[in-house]
Design an enzyme around this catalytic site. Structure first.
Site, short mmCIF file in Angstrom:
data_model
loop_
_atom_site.label_atom_id
_atom_site.label_comp_id
_atom_site.label_asym_id
_atom_site.label_seq_id
_atom_site.Cartn_x
_atom_site.Cartn_y
_atom_site.Cartn_z
N ASP A 233 0.86 -1.17 0.00
CA ASP A 233 0.00 0.00 0.00
C ASP A 233 0.91 1.23 0.00
OD1 ASP A 233 -2.35 1.47 0.20
OD2 ASP A 233 -2.24 1.54 2.38
N THR B 171 -0.08 4.85 1.48
CA THR B 171 -0.19 5.68 2.68
C THR B 171 0.10 4.88 3.94
OG1 THR B 171 -1.87 7.01 1.57
CG2 THR B 171 -1.69 7.23 3.96
N ASP C 273 -1.56 -1.29 6.20
CA ASP C 273 -1.79 -0.85 7.58
C ASP C 273 -3.22 -0.46 7.87
OD1 ASP C 273 -1.93 1.47 6.10
OD2 ASP C 273 -0.94 2.69 7.63
#
Length: 834
Positions: free
Chosen positions: A523, A525, A722
């Site tokens: 991912d 961000t 996350d």
């Protein structure tokens, strides 16, 4: 039996009903699903494989089932309820109890030390993960002992905490040491007598006849056989009646035959043929019996000592836990036990003290040494609002914190539990050793019998004696425990080493498979970037920037997304107040919508604009595209169905991401970024980092679909993320890697957690996996080669050419050190530099 799992992908009560129905249609399963928290409780008569549950959910929709724990709540790291046949993690209730290091009986534990009823090995104590309760005493009156700090009821002096015991005495080691001393006292004289009698003109024969000396050897051997080494015969007997044959079966049979033969030769010498006699007396093997038992005992003693070192990582973590804290109550400081801290308590942390629980700073600032948790040596600056972690060390300033997670909820406690579980799980490679060990002992017994027969028929005189000695040597030298210990020892030490470096591994299977990963999906961000986005600017087509900012900030106050928090913080810094929002809805992977000041406001990406039927003007699209090409994340703003502006947000790439990705690609790992961000922004980041590729505008189901596609091509995929929206992809990937700075659901869905939330941790995880797998293969190689070569030499295959035979005593020494060599080789991982 009842099992609890997490279900990801449910967004409404309809989803809950659909999931519950799909699971209840599985034969023998009774399911109860809740939406908040998103968990399912299954009641079954027998264990149902998780892949069968997942298959039913795929048929119902895009739902993912993953391991959970009963106490879902907000803990960062949970205790897994095993749904994987490779996982033999001990439950939390096993803390401080005893288990077999070879997991012969799975999760079964015992209250007292002893030996495993299956394999006969000494039970090992599981580390006690619970912080010891403080006892306070009076220096003047040591008979006073109480749980709470206060005054001595006799003299009135302040009570002081008793010194905690850092490490409980190893009772198994102490018991073995006592037996070893007894064994040496009696074995050494027997050995000297036996060896001396072999010399011509022996002075001992002037004192007593050879038959008398044989009786002396018999008497001296009794304490060794019936006290120091008696446990080996008990274990051998248990293994035979339960047909769980093991190393002690071979030791018991070999030494038992030698001892009984010697007694028979001592009592009934006339019944033995001349081949068994030397100087007119039957050759006895009391010295072989006691020396073999003593050497095996020495091996067990060394193993017990080494076992204590394999748990060093957990013991070091236990030492981090403070034992008391300073509570602020009514404006005054009061020293209390760490066990008495409650959520919401205000605690004062003084310079140099360990932080007692997880929480946030409410007053003051300091520099915190977090090396023991994250593995990073550089202290971290902390100020009001920053999170602090239990066990980390305060710098030279004092501050006040609020307790948010206490007891087993703290990060330190959860790390200890995760390390404890993972170090006792089984890697897939263990199946090879298990399969061989199953047939090992019967094969050795057969080889021993054949050795006796072949030597008796074809060997030189005295052929029967040669056959007898060599058959015993075959039994003694074989060591199935070296095979059994090869994998778990490496896993235990490796997992502990990972924890010290901020890499938390859920089970041994993940540790093994990390070495095979050839594609990393990540991912953007919070994974590649710092996850601390900040608003660059808010653009409005009609110049009403403050009103527009108030609307989107008010809308975002209900969202947990980092980008939403950045907008709220930006509004607060501009002293813009937030107002009430109605009909708020977060649309996964797209954005948020709601009613603000009687206007319908939408904030999100291009897909959200399409969903709410908003057309974006060419001029606005041009401005947005220019921001995106700079690597900025841009969210469209629509009011009452009209695009009226955008918010541009930047999130710096972590300095370590560049080096980590470069190293992973050097190791042959393809790195692909999959993000919900737009194509221009994703491309800018991919180009800067020289990634293999990128996929933009992805919803959670798109990430899941891409991972399945890569797996269908035969790729071994790791996924790093996350957020909540990453949980399905983390669960689907061969190795899910969660950033420790991320959400609880993401961490629960992952196999590996990086405490620091840094891609450099993935490099560490791969290096650790490579080192552990190499170490396991070395151990298995040593064990296989040792047994193949040792048994062959003991059987006498080298005798016709080289004239080499193996004494049963030397065989016993070699056998004893084989298991020790495996453990010592595993302990080398503690010095590994990640």
């Amino acid at each position: 039996m009842t099992h609890t799992y997490i279900i990801t992908g449910m967004s409404c009560n309809g989803c809950r009903t659909k999931v519950e129905k799909a699971l209840n249609e599985i034969d023998g399963v009774e399911a109860s699903v809740s939406l908040e928290p998103p968990v399912v409780t299954l009641t079954t008569n027998k264990k149902v494989p998780i892949f069968k549950l997942q298959k039913a959910l795929y048929a119902a929709g895009n739902y993912i089932i993953s391991e959970s724990d009963v106490a879902f709540e907000n803990s960062l790291y949970s205790i897994p309820i095993s749904s994987d046949m490779n996982t033999m993690a001990l439950p939390a209730s096993a803390s401080g109890k005893y288990y077999c290091p070879m997991f012969c009986e799975g999760e079964k534990v015992y209250d007292k030390a002893g030996d495993c009823p299956v394999c006969g090995m000494d039970l090992v104590k599981a580390p006690d993960l619970n912080a010891s309760k403080i006892a306070y005493t009076c220096l003047m009156h040591p008979e006073i002992a109480q749980d709470q700090h206060g005054d001595c009821p006799i003299c009135g002096m302040d009570l002081v905490p008793m010194k905690p015991v850092d490490e409980e005495e190893n009772t198994a080691y102490t018991d073995l040491m006592r037996k070893m001393k007894i064994a040496l006292v009696f074995t050494i004289p027997v050995f000297i007598i036996s060896m001396t009698l072999m010399f011509p003109n022996n002075p001992l024969l002037k004192l007593l006849g050879i038959n008398d000396w044989n009786w002396v050897q018999f008497i001296l051997s009794l304490p060794v056989v019936f006290y120091a080494g008696w446990m080996f015969f008990l274990r051998a007997w248990k293994s035979i009646i339960s047909w769980n044959l093991n190393m002690f079966t071979l030791i018991g049979i070999g030494t038992g035959i030698a001892f009984l033969f010697s007694i028979a030769g001592l009592l009934f010498p006339d019944y033995f043929p001349n081949e068994f006699k030397h100087h007119g007396a039957v050759s006895l093997y009391f010295e072989a019996t006691v020396v073999i038992l003593t050497l095996v005992l020495l091996g067990q003693l060394m193993e017990a000592k080494a076992h204590g070192q394999t748990n060093k990582a957990i013991k070091e973590l236990l030492k981090l836990a403070p034992i008391e804290a300073t509570l602020i109550i009514d404006g005054k400081d009061k020293v209390i036990s760490i066990n008495d801290i409650k959520k919401g308590n205000l605690l004062r942390v003084k310079p140099g003290e360990k932080i007692p629980v997880d929480g946030k700073i409410t007053n003051g600032e300091s520099t915190i040494d977090e090396a023991m948790i994250s593995g990073e040596p550089i202290p971290v600056d902390k100020t009001i609002g920053d999170t602090v972690i239990a066990g980390t060390i305060n710098g030279n300033k004092s501050f006040v914190m609020i307790a948010e997670k206490v007891g087993s909820e703290t990060l330190l406690s959860q790390i200890m539990q995760m390390v404890n579980d993972a170090s006792r799980s089984r890697a897939p490679i263990q199946k090879l050793a298990d399969s061989i060990a199953k047939f090992f002992v019967p094969t050795v017994v057969i080889i021993s019998a054949l050795t006796f027969i072949i030597w008796s028929k074809f060997g030189p005189e005295p052929a029967v004696v040669y056959g007898f000695i060599n058959a015993i040597a075959v039994l003694i030298i074989a060591c199935p425990c070296a095979l059994g210990l090869a994998t778990p020892m490496s896993v235990m030490v490796g997992v502990g080493k990972g924890a010290q470096s901020g890499v938390l591994i859920k089970n041994a299977e993940a540790l093994e498979n990390m070495n095979k990963v050839n594609v990393l999906i990540t991912d953007k961000t919070g994974t590649i970037t710092e996850g601390k986005p900040s608003v660059e600017k808010v653009y409005s087509v009609n110049s009403e920037v403050d009103n527009l900012l108030q609307s989107i900030a008010s809308l975002n106050q209900y969202s947990e997304h980092p980008l939403a928090q950045a907008v709220v913080n930006y509004a607060k810094s501009a002293t813009i107040s937030l107002i009430e929002v109605k009909d708020f809805e977060a649309i996964s992977g797209k954005g948020v919508i709601g009613t603000v000041a009687n206007k319908k406001v939408a904030l999100g990406n291009e897909k959200l604009m399409e969903q709410v039927n908003v057309n974006v003007s060419d001029d606005l699209e041009t401005k947005i595209s220019a921001e995106q090409k700079l690597g900025k994340t841009v969210s469209y703003i629509a009011v009452d169905g009209i695009a009226v502006g955008f918010v541009s947000i930047s999130d710096k790439i972590k300095p370590t991401s560049v080096a980590a990705i470069k190293e992973l690609m050097r190791q042959g790992v393809e790195v692909i970024i999959i993000t919900g961000d737009n194509e221009n922004t994703a491309k800018a980041v991919a180009d800067e980092l020289h990634l293999t590729g990128f996929i933009a505008n992805c919803l959670p189901e798109d990430k899941l679909r891409e991972i399945k596609r890569l797996q269908a091509e035969g790729k071994i995929v790791a996924m790093a993320g996350d957020g909540i929206n990453d949980a399905p992809a983390l669960a689907q990937a061969n190795i899910g890697i969660a950033m420790g700075t991320g959400t609880d659901v993401a961490i629960k869905s992952a196999k590996i957690t990086l405490v620091k939330g840094d891609l450099q941790g993935i490099v560490k995880a791969r290096n650790l996996s490579h080192a552990v797998m190499r170490n396991i293969k070395q151990n298995l190689f040593f064990a296989f080669i040792y047994n193949v070569f040792g048994i062959s030499v003991a059987a006498g295959v080298l005798y016709p050419v080289f004239g080499i035979l193996l004494s049963p005593m030397i065989a016993a020494a070699a056998m004893s050190f084989s298991s020790v060599s495996v453990i010592v080789n595993s302990l080398r991982l503690r010095k590994l530099k990640l």
